[in-house]
Scaffold this motif. Structure first.
Motif, PDB file in Angstrom:
ATOM      1  N   TYR A 157       0.856  -1.198   0.000  1.00 36.69           N
ATOM      2  CA  TYR A 157       0.000   0.000   0.000  1.00 36.69           C
ATOM      3  C   TYR A 157       0.886   1.239   0.000  1.00 36.69           C
ATOM      4  N   GLN A 158       0.680   2.094  -1.007  1.00 41.63           N
ATOM      5  CA  GLN A 158       1.533   3.261  -1.237  1.00 41.63           C
ATOM      6  C   GLN A 158       0.888   4.497  -0.609  1.00 41.63           C
ATOM      7  N   LEU A 159       1.482   4.981   0.472  1.00 40.50           N
ATOM      8  CA  LEU A 159       0.970   6.150   1.171  1.00 40.50           C
ATOM      9  C   LEU A 159       1.804   7.389   0.866  1.00 40.50           C
ATOM     10  N   VAL A 160       2.394   7.419  -0.324  1.00 40.27           N
ATOM     11  CA  VAL A 160       3.085   8.606  -0.827  1.00 40.27           C
ATOM     12  C   VAL A 160       2.564   8.879  -2.229  1.00 40.27           C
ATOM     13  N   TYR A 161       2.699  10.136  -2.684  1.00 38.76           N
ATOM     14  CA  TYR A 161       2.297  10.390  -4.062  1.00 38.76           C
ATOM     15  C   TYR A 161       3.276   9.695  -4.996  1.00 38.76           C
ATOM     16  N   ASN A 162       2.753   9.204  -6.117  1.00 38.28           N
ATOM     17  CA  ASN A 162       3.601   8.446  -7.037  1.00 38.28           C
ATOM     18  C   ASN A 162       4.274   9.379  -8.043  1.00 38.28           C
ATOM     19  N   THR A 163       5.155   8.791  -8.858  1.00 36.16           N
ATOM     20  CA  THR A 163       5.958   9.608  -9.752  1.00 36.16           C
ATOM     21  C   THR A 163       5.135  10.304 -10.830  1.00 36.16           C
ATOM     22  N   THR A 164       4.058   9.689 -11.282  1.00 34.10           N
ATOM     23  CA  THR A 164       3.204  10.368 -12.258  1.00 34.10           C
ATOM     24  C   THR A 164       2.531  11.579 -11.631  1.00 34.10           C
ATOM     25  N   LYS A 371      -5.380  12.921   2.837  1.00 39.12           N
ATOM     26  CA  LYS A 371      -6.363  11.846   2.887  1.00 39.12           C
ATOM     27  C   LYS A 371      -5.830  10.629   2.136  1.00 39.12           C
ATOM     28  N   VAL A 372      -6.287   9.448   2.568  1.00 35.71           N
ATOM     29  CA  VAL A 372      -5.830   8.191   1.985  1.00 35.71           C
ATOM     30  C   VAL A 372      -7.044   7.363   1.575  1.00 35.71           C
ATOM     31  N   SER A 373      -7.039   6.848   0.352  1.00 40.39           N
ATOM     32  CA  SER A 373      -8.096   5.969  -0.141  1.00 40.39           C
ATOM     33  C   SER A 373      -7.468   4.849  -0.969  1.00 40.39           C
ATOM     34  N   PHE A 374      -8.047   3.650  -0.859  1.00 36.20           N
ATOM     35  CA  PHE A 374      -7.573   2.510  -1.641  1.00 36.20           C
ATOM     36  C   PHE A 374      -8.760   1.761  -2.240  1.00 36.20           C
ATOM     37  N   THR A 375      -8.502   1.062  -3.331  1.00 33.56           N
ATOM     38  CA  THR A 375      -9.398   0.019  -3.815  1.00 33.56           C
ATOM     39  C   THR A 375      -8.540  -1.229  -4.006  1.00 33.56           C
ATOM     40  N   ALA A 376      -9.176  -2.336  -4.348  1.00 32.93           N
ATOM     41  CA  ALA A 376      -8.407  -3.562  -4.554  1.00 32.93           C
ATOM     42  C   ALA A 376      -7.391  -3.412  -5.681  1.00 32.93           C
ATOM     43  N   LYS A 377      -7.716  -2.596  -6.680  1.00 37.16           N
ATOM     44  CA  LYS A 377      -6.809  -2.424  -7.813  1.00 37.16           C
ATOM     45  C   LYS A 377      -5.895  -1.215  -7.656  1.00 37.16           C
ATOM     46  N   ARG A 378      -6.335  -0.204  -6.951  1.00 36.40           N
ATOM     47  CA  ARG A 378      -5.544   1.025  -6.817  1.00 36.40           C
ATOM     48  C   ARG A 378      -5.003   1.125  -5.397  1.00 36.40           C
ATOM     49  N   HIS A 379      -3.720   0.855  -5.257  1.00 38.99           N
ATOM     50  CA  HIS A 379      -3.061   0.935  -3.957  1.00 38.99           C
ATOM     51  C   HIS A 379      -2.188   2.175  -3.825  1.00 38.99           C
ATOM     52  N   SER A 380      -2.333   3.109  -4.745  1.00 39.40           N
ATOM     53  CA  SER A 380      -1.704   4.422  -4.609  1.00 39.40           C
ATOM     54  C   SER A 380      -2.730   5.319  -3.936  1.00 39.40           C
ATOM     55  N   GLY A 381      -2.484   5.665  -2.670  1.00 40.76           N
ATOM     56  CA  GLY A 381      -3.551   6.187  -1.826  1.00 40.76           C
ATOM     57  C   GLY A 381      -3.717   7.682  -1.740  1.00 40.76           C
ATOM     58  N   ILE A 382      -2.791   8.479  -2.280  1.00 44.55           N
ATOM     59  CA  ILE A 382      -2.827   9.935  -2.119  1.00 44.55           C
ATOM     60  C   ILE A 382      -3.575  10.568  -3.296  1.00 44.55           C
ATOM     61  N   ALA A 383      -4.514  11.450  -3.002  1.00 44.40           N
ATOM     62  CA  ALA A 383      -5.287  12.118  -4.041  1.00 44.40           C
ATOM     63  C   ALA A 383      -4.478  13.250  -4.670  1.00 44.40           C
ATOM     64  N   ALA A 384      -4.688  13.490  -5.963  1.00 42.12           N
ATOM     65  CA  ALA A 384      -3.941  14.505  -6.703  1.00 42.12           C
ATOM     66  C   ALA A 384      -4.109  15.890  -6.084  1.00 42.12           C
ATOM     67  N   GLU A 385      -5.288  16.185  -5.551  1.00 47.04           N
ATOM     68  CA  GLU A 385      -5.524  17.526  -4.999  1.00 47.04           C
ATOM     69  C   GLU A 385      -4.737  17.790  -3.718  1.00 47.04           C
ATOM     70  N   ASP A 386      -4.164  16.756  -3.132  1.00 48.21           N
ATOM     71  CA  ASP A 386      -3.379  16.927  -1.911  1.00 48.21           C
ATOM     72  C   ASP A 386      -1.896  17.131  -2.193  1.00 48.21           C
ATOM     73  N   ILE A 387      -1.513  17.297  -3.469  1.00 45.24           N
ATOM     74  CA  ILE A 387      -0.115  17.480  -3.851  1.00 45.24           C
ATOM     75  C   ILE A 387       0.057  18.898  -4.380  1.00 45.24           C
ATOM     76  N   THR A 388       1.126  19.573  -3.955  1.00 44.82           N
ATOM     77  CA  THR A 388       1.342  20.948  -4.381  1.00 44.82           C
ATOM     78  C   THR A 388       2.836  21.222  -4.465  1.00 44.82           C
ATOM     79  N   VAL A 389       3.194  22.497  -4.551  1.00 52.07           N
ATOM     80  CA  VAL A 389       4.589  22.923  -4.635  1.00 52.07           C
ATOM     81  C   VAL A 389       4.854  23.956  -3.552  1.00 52.07           C
ATOM     82  N   GLY A 390       5.984  23.823  -2.867  1.00 55.84           N
ATOM     83  CA  GLY A 390       6.379  24.770  -1.832  1.00 55.84           C
ATOM     84  C   GLY A 390       7.700  25.432  -2.166  1.00 55.84           C
ATOM     85  N   THR A 391       8.008  26.511  -1.462  1.00 54.10           N
ATOM     86  CA  THR A 391       9.250  27.245  -1.694  1.00 54.10           C
ATOM     87  C   THR A 391      10.329  26.782  -0.721  1.00 54.10           C
ATOM     88  N   LEU A 392      11.572  26.797  -1.181  1.00 54.85           N
ATOM     89  CA  LEU A 392      12.671  26.408  -0.303  1.00 54.85           C
ATOM     90  C   LEU A 392      13.021  27.497   0.689  1.00 54.85           C
TER      91      LEU A 392
END
Length: 412
Positions: A157-164, A371-392
């Motif tokens: 189960y992948q609880l990080v955003y994936n490379t795509t 937020k984290v969600s899974f299905t039997a086929k989709r084990h990448s759990g992070i939603a796209a809307e929860d990913i953004t860009v921050g400043t260093l």
């Protein structure tokens, strides 16, 4: 042992909402000191733990496991997993993909309820492949998209955003938000590097009818980044995707850029380099951004949640953090540990098959990062809307709480 059947339960009805420390106490979940409970002592729930204790990655990766250790403290305060103390089975993988089959064999013999780690996409791919035959539930820090394929790896189960997902956000920021057209890529030679390089190339092509003007790949132990940086500069790169899990590699790349007065807009995999900021020119730092979780960012109008603030305070106090609080707070292991504790309580079971059935129905579980969600086929759990860009550069702002949080980039 009593069990709770999830057959017929709606996905939305299972495991929604935040698992707080107080809630864990009410659930009666916790841990005792590591070690066997032989001699008639309290029964134990076993957790496999794969971490580089030795090797070149040991120091850099140690903070990544701080969240999991804090979660263990929370479980201990609650009294156990289904009333059983927790026994950690810690394995040193030396940060090596080659070590994973032997580590997996030892874990399989111990029959843990679930496994934490390893970290790094190459290590993860080797580990989940080796553990798959034993049907052991596992979550690792590996962003390669294939690691979230529930058909290929049904117990990971992948609880990080994936490379795509990461590539989509990075490409959108460079191409749409900043309006850059000469986009380059520099990545490490690893499963993660290959996966995100291919994802950026694909997204530039399919979404923007564009292609990178330069693609550079370096070995993870490279000591001189000057040739790669010179190639990027010669290509006229004005926007750069910089993706590596090695903090020292990013420092070397920035040093090579500073030496040649080359400062493109950068979107990076990690924003962890607080102590090194003083050596670089402001023009380079002002253009350095990183992908992160929206819940770990702030703006003039928005603040992270109280749960985030509480976790950051604990992370900053933990001796293993060693100034790398950003790695600790973005790690998946705190959310994973507390999600597993809640699944165990809901199912009243420590059996992996029952826990898997429940995990495949998780929807909108509110972790600290996202937020984290899974299905039997989709084990990448992070939603796209929860990913953004921050400043260093925001790592030096008081709101970052010691460089752990980030200001969200304009336009995101």
């Amino acid at each position: 042992m009593s069990t709770y059947r999830t057959n017929g339960m709606s996905r939305r009805g299972f495991l929604t909402g935040t698992t707080s420390v107080a809630a864990l106490g009410m659930l009666g979940l916790g841990t005792a000191a590591c070690g066997s409970s032989g001699g008639g002592g309290k029964a134990t729930a076993r957790i496999g733990w794969v971490e580089p204790k030795t090797g070149r990655l040991a120091a850099a990766y140690k903070p990544i496991y701080v969240g999991a250790r804090l979660a263990l403290e929370d479980l201990k305060a609650g009294g156990g997993l289904l009333g059983q103390a927790v026994q950690l089975m810690e394995e040193d993988d030396k940060g090596s993909p080659a070590a994973q089959p032997a580590v997996a064999q030892r874990l399989i013999r111990e029959e843990p309820t679930f496994v934490v780690g390893p970290t790094g996409s190459s290590q993860v791919l080797a580990s989940v492949t080796a553990l798959a035959r034993a049907k052991l539930i596992q979550s690792c820090w590996g962003g390669a998209e294939l690691l979230g394929d529930g058909d290929r790896f049904p117990y990971h189960y992948q609880l990080v955003y994936n490379t795509t997902q990461q590539a989509e956000v990075a490409a959108r920021f460079l191409h749409e938000v900043r309006g850059l057209r000469k986009i380059g890529i520099i990545v490490e030679n690893s499963e993660f590097g290959t996966s995100i390089r291919d994802a950026v190339v694909r997204i530039l092509r399919d979404t923007y009818s564009a292609k990178p003007v330069a693609v550079e790949v370096f070995e993870v132990d490279a000591s001189d980044m000057t040739p790669f940086v010179r190639n990027l500069e010669r290509a006229g790169v004005d926007g750069l995707g910089l993706f590596t899990g090695q903090p020292q590699a990013t420092i070397l790349i920035l040093r090579a850029m500073a030496a040649s007065d080359f400062h493109p807009v950068i979107v990076s995999h990690d924003l962890n380099y607080i102590e090194a900021l003083g050596e670089f020119p402001r023009a380079l730092l002002d253009g350095f951004f990183g992908t992160t979780y929206r819940g770990l960012t702030y703006t003039d109008a928005e603040e992270p949640s109280a749960a985030v603030h509480g976790l950051v305070e604990r992370i900053n106090k933990h001796p293993d953090t060693a100034g790398l609080g950003y790695s600790a707070v973005t790690s998946p292991y705190y959310d994973y540990m507390l999600l597993m504790a809640k699944v165990i309580e809901e199912t009243k079971s420590l059996e992996p098959a029952k826990l898997k059935a429940a995990l495949d129905k998780v929807e909108d579980y509110q972790g600290v990062r996202a937020k984290v969600s899974f299905t039997a086929k989709r084990h990448s759990g992070i939603a796209a809307e929860d990913i953004t860009v921050g400043t260093l550069v925001s790592a030096k702002e008081p709101q970052s709480l010691g460089g752990v949080l980030r200001r969200r980039a304009d336009g995101m």
